[in-house]
Scaffold this motif. Sequence first.
Motif, mmCIF file in Angstrom:
data_model
loop_
_atom_site.group_PDB
_atom_site.id
_atom_site.type_symbol
_atom_site.label_atom_id
_atom_site.label_comp_id
_atom_site.label_asym_id
_atom_site.label_seq_id
_atom_site.Cartn_x
_atom_site.Cartn_y
_atom_site.Cartn_z
ATOM 1 N N VAL A 363 0.975 -1.811 0.162
ATOM 2 C CA VAL A 363 -0.043 -0.194 0.394
ATOM 3 C C VAL A 363 0.894 0.765 -0.071
ATOM 4 C CG1 VAL A 363 -1.762 0.868 0.803
ATOM 5 C CG2 VAL A 363 -1.639 -1.265 1.300
ATOM 6 N N GLY A 364 0.461 1.999 -0.642
ATOM 7 C CA GLY A 364 1.326 3.061 -0.995
ATOM 8 C C GLY A 364 1.162 4.418 0.121
ATOM 9 N N ARG A 365 2.372 5.342 0.321
ATOM 10 C CA ARG A 365 1.376 6.439 1.361
ATOM 11 C C ARG A 365 2.186 7.877 0.641
ATOM 12 N NH1 ARG A 365 3.415 7.837 6.566
ATOM 13 N NH2 ARG A 365 1.375 8.448 8.139
ATOM 14 N N GLU A 366 0.931 8.583 0.232
ATOM 15 C CA GLU A 366 1.494 9.617 -0.253
ATOM 16 C C GLU A 366 0.961 11.461 0.079
ATOM 17 O OE1 GLU A 366 1.864 8.126 -4.926
ATOM 18 O OE2 GLU A 366 0.061 8.646 -3.648
ATOM 19 N N ILE A 367 2.171 12.042 0.055
ATOM 20 C CA ILE A 367 1.526 13.461 0.603
ATOM 21 C C ILE A 367 -0.168 13.905 -0.354
ATOM 22 C CG2 ILE A 367 1.794 15.918 1.048
ATOM 23 C CD1 ILE A 367 5.313 14.466 1.752
ATOM 24 N N ASP A 368 -1.331 14.196 0.644
ATOM 25 C CA ASP A 368 -2.324 14.823 0.318
ATOM 26 C C ASP A 368 -1.686 15.986 0.003
ATOM 27 O OD1 ASP A 368 -4.487 16.409 -0.728
ATOM 28 O OD2 ASP A 368 -5.343 14.832 0.478
ATOM 29 N N TRP A 369 -0.373 16.964 -0.761
ATOM 30 C CA TRP A 369 -0.614 18.642 -1.084
ATOM 31 C C TRP A 369 -1.901 19.420 -0.840
ATOM 32 C CZ3 TRP A 369 3.882 18.293 -0.259
ATOM 33 C CH2 TRP A 369 4.858 17.168 -1.088
ATOM 34 N N PRO A 370 -2.989 19.417 -1.682
ATOM 35 C CA PRO A 370 -3.976 20.343 -1.136
ATOM 36 C C PRO A 370 -4.210 20.101 0.266
ATOM 37 C CG PRO A 370 -4.208 19.042 -3.077
ATOM 38 C CD PRO A 370 -2.966 18.182 -2.869
ATOM 39 N N ARG A 371 -3.974 19.126 0.819
ATOM 40 C CA ARG A 371 -4.159 19.298 2.050
ATOM 41 C C ARG A 371 -3.399 19.980 3.379
ATOM 42 N NH1 ARG A 371 -5.477 13.239 3.927
ATOM 43 N NH2 ARG A 371 -5.465 14.329 6.574
ATOM 44 N N THR A 372 -2.659 19.650 2.588
ATOM 45 C CA THR A 372 -0.912 19.674 3.005
ATOM 46 C C THR A 372 -1.029 21.842 3.402
ATOM 47 O OG1 THR A 372 0.736 17.868 2.899
ATOM 48 C CG2 THR A 372 1.830 19.958 3.415
ATOM 49 N N PHE A 373 -1.287 22.357 2.229
ATOM 50 C CA PHE A 373 -1.113 22.953 1.633
ATOM 51 C C PHE A 373 -2.220 24.562 2.093
ATOM 52 C CE2 PHE A 373 2.077 21.729 -1.757
ATOM 53 C CZ PHE A 373 3.192 22.609 -0.833
ATOM 54 N N THR A 374 -3.492 23.741 2.362
ATOM 55 C CA THR A 374 -4.181 24.394 2.864
ATOM 56 C C THR A 374 -3.606 25.747 4.149
ATOM 57 O OG1 THR A 374 -5.641 22.365 3.066
ATOM 58 C CG2 THR A 374 -6.721 24.012 4.657
ATOM 59 N N GLY A 375 -3.748 25.701 4.740
ATOM 60 C CA GLY A 375 -3.371 26.218 6.293
ATOM 61 C C GLY A 375 -1.208 27.014 6.207
ATOM 62 N N LEU A 376 -1.297 27.277 4.380
ATOM 63 C CA LEU A 376 0.045 27.809 4.370
ATOM 64 C C LEU A 376 0.305 28.954 4.124
ATOM 65 C CD1 LEU A 376 2.847 26.957 4.576
ATOM 66 C CD2 LEU A 376 2.328 26.965 1.872
ATOM 67 N N VAL A 377 -0.754 29.564 3.687
ATOM 68 C CA VAL A 377 -1.398 31.246 3.909
ATOM 69 C C VAL A 377 -1.094 31.793 5.592
ATOM 70 C CG1 VAL A 377 -2.936 33.130 3.283
ATOM 71 C CG2 VAL A 377 -1.855 31.851 1.731
ATOM 72 N N GLU A 378 -1.912 31.288 6.508
ATOM 73 C CA GLU A 378 -2.090 31.399 7.486
ATOM 74 C C GLU A 378 -0.888 31.081 8.397
ATOM 75 O OE1 GLU A 378 -4.469 30.441 11.282
ATOM 76 O OE2 GLU A 378 -5.515 29.198 9.435
ATOM 77 N N ALA A 379 -0.204 30.484 7.915
ATOM 78 C CA ALA A 379 1.361 30.327 8.398
ATOM 79 C C ALA A 379 2.004 31.167 7.776
ATOM 80 C CB ALA A 379 1.773 29.067 8.604
ATOM 81 N N LEU A 380 1.888 31.807 7.064
ATOM 82 C CA LEU A 380 2.694 32.798 6.429
ATOM 83 C C LEU A 380 3.098 34.426 6.994
ATOM 84 C CD1 LEU A 380 2.730 32.327 2.499
ATOM 85 C CD2 LEU A 380 5.084 31.882 4.126
ATOM 86 N N GLY A 381 1.555 34.275 7.613
ATOM 87 C CA GLY A 381 2.019 35.513 8.295
ATOM 88 C C GLY A 381 1.703 35.956 9.706
ATOM 89 N N ARG A 382 2.179 34.053 10.248
ATOM 90 C CA ARG A 382 2.486 34.647 11.650
ATOM 91 C C ARG A 382 4.123 35.321 11.630
ATOM 92 N NH1 ARG A 382 0.994 28.487 12.443
ATOM 93 N NH2 ARG A 382 -1.806 29.110 12.097
ATOM 94 N N PRO A 383 4.372 35.579 12.987
ATOM 95 C CA PRO A 383 5.783 36.134 13.692
ATOM 96 C C PRO A 383 6.828 35.602 13.352
ATOM 97 C CG PRO A 383 3.973 36.946 14.955
ATOM 98 C CD PRO A 383 3.159 35.574 14.358
ATOM 99 N N ALA A 384 8.033 35.346 13.022
ATOM 100 C CA ALA A 384 8.846 34.836 12.386
ATOM 101 C C ALA A 384 10.185 34.935 13.349
ATOM 102 C CB ALA A 384 9.716 36.051 11.435
#
Length: 655
Positions: A363-384
């Motif tokens: 059985v393969g195991r692969e990254i679900d990219w749409p789900r992975t990137f769902t919160g990326l824009v929000e993370a980019l707005g957090r303090p660095a």
Amino acid sequence: MTSPGGPRPEETTVDSGRTDDLGALDEPTRTMTGEPRHGAGHGRDVEGTAWIPPTDGPDDGSRPPGHSADRSSDGGRRRPLLLGAAVVGLLVVLYVGDLLFSSTDVPRGVAVAGVEIGGMGKPEAEQELRTQLASRTSRPVSLLAGQGTATVDPREAGLELDVEGTVAEAGEQPFNPWTRVTSLFTTRDVPPVTRVNGFALGQALDRVRPQLDRPATEGTVRFEGVEPVAVPSVPGQVVEGPGAARAITEHWLDPTPVALPITEAPVTVTPAGIQQAIDEVARPAVAGPVTVIGDAKNATITTRAITTFLVFRPDGNGGLVPSIDEPAAIRVVEPQLATTEAEPKDATLAFAGTAATVVPAVVGREIDWPRTFTGLVEALGRPADQAAPPVYTPPPTAPGAEPAAPPPTTGRAVNAAYTTTQPEVTTESLQALGPAELIGEFTTRGFKPDSGQNIRRVAEIVNGQIIAPNSVFSLNEASSPRNEANGFVPAGIIDDGAPGRGVGGGVSQFATTLFNAGYFAGLDDVEHKEHSYYISRYPPGREATVFEGSIDLRLGNDGPTPIYIRTQWTPSSITVQLYGIKRFEVTSEPGPRTDLTPPGVRDLGGNPTCTASQGSEGFTITDTRVLRDVRTGEVRREPRTVRYEPQPTVTCNGP
């Protein structure tokens, strides 16, 4: 007082320049001062000499008002009237003469598409238009829409000059005198009368719209290095269809490009909206790196990498919304997390002789990219200023089960979302074969290296495929497209009885091999077609050809268990084996060859690619498949009659 016979009073003479009541020229009028003579009428003496009464003032030669000076003033007023009447009369004569002289001409000052025809006779004007515009009626028509340019063929656009109608459109001679005078100094442009096919013109315009229309470009934010920069909006333009057709119809013969009416395509993004996206999203996004937390490994996205996938789109209200260019983001993250994924692997059979055992699927195991990137824009707005998150190790899971979700992230990080991918051939599907055994097998030999390459390629594609219960296997569906991109090469074929070449040549030999394996396995003959000419390395009446898109080999499995296809290729042979639960014992009963037809001779000496070949006779044969059910002993017979045409002997002698 002076006596009648005494001396005469002092006289003065005045030339009145008028005629008297009798029509003769006046004699010089003598006037005298002093007393009137006896016998004279009032104001005149007997000799016709005017008498001017004495005045109290000095003798200054003054004349009584209303006398000869009034008659001189009346004459001065009559002369301009006479002169005006003469001028008007002359103009009337000139107007009437001009009107009569040019009554059949095109009005003065008329021009059509830059060709002056004013003052010409109508036949002469028609000929002038034909001569001057002949080259223009077939040349490409240049179009101009803002900064966009294009050309259309007037014939394809359905445009045709109506010469007679154009001259008639110029009108008749005007009767207005002022219009006739001004026509000597002005030019009146008359649009050409055009016979037009509206449908063809519309199609021609549609074909050049990509060159004339300019889509609106909404403003956005781009990055120079890691610095966000505003890109202002640029309105577009759209050519107005009806107005453009009208402009072309009226001006297609003009020497200059036809200017088409355009409508501005508006934009929505405002400068304020762009600046807000820079201040609130773009600058905070590149303030530091972002982490993607994978299984036992993290991926770090640098600020430079962020600029490659952070994009902005209009929100419809004058502003911009941020989003992720998913393919670009995958290119950044996937190489770092590749070891956390696993490709699915199909279940297979391992063979020891003719005995087969099941090799389980993975059985393969692969990254679900749409789900992975769902919160990326929000993370980019957090303090660095927060530390990078630790590596996450997921707990063990059962084979084939979905992995446990990682805990929620904080700061500039997102979790990689994984999903399982099932193999196409599962362990269960092969185990359903039960005690699988060899139920059908066939081998053919004798092929050239190029044909052998195609046979090997199609064997690789078909090997390991399963014919599920109550399903049909199609060789064309399994192996298409049979082109060079898919590993097939040009090789020998038979083209209308003569040797030729084509990509995929040799696949028919594999089709014959597979057909015979299915024949002896007892599979349903859903569809197959024999060659038109008999090929000696195949059993007569028991072979098959294929042609992509039209001729197929289709075998059906109407049994309750699946059938596994195994192929074995060598440089000199191809073998197809079918494994499953044996249902039938199969034999072949070929009949005699009948209706023998000798081959003819075909000379292809004029063909530079001619290849000589030996012909073969044509014949008819019937082959009967006999199937005995291994459980019931019931026997079924399936006869099939085939006609082979005589294959001509090909020579290359030429004339």
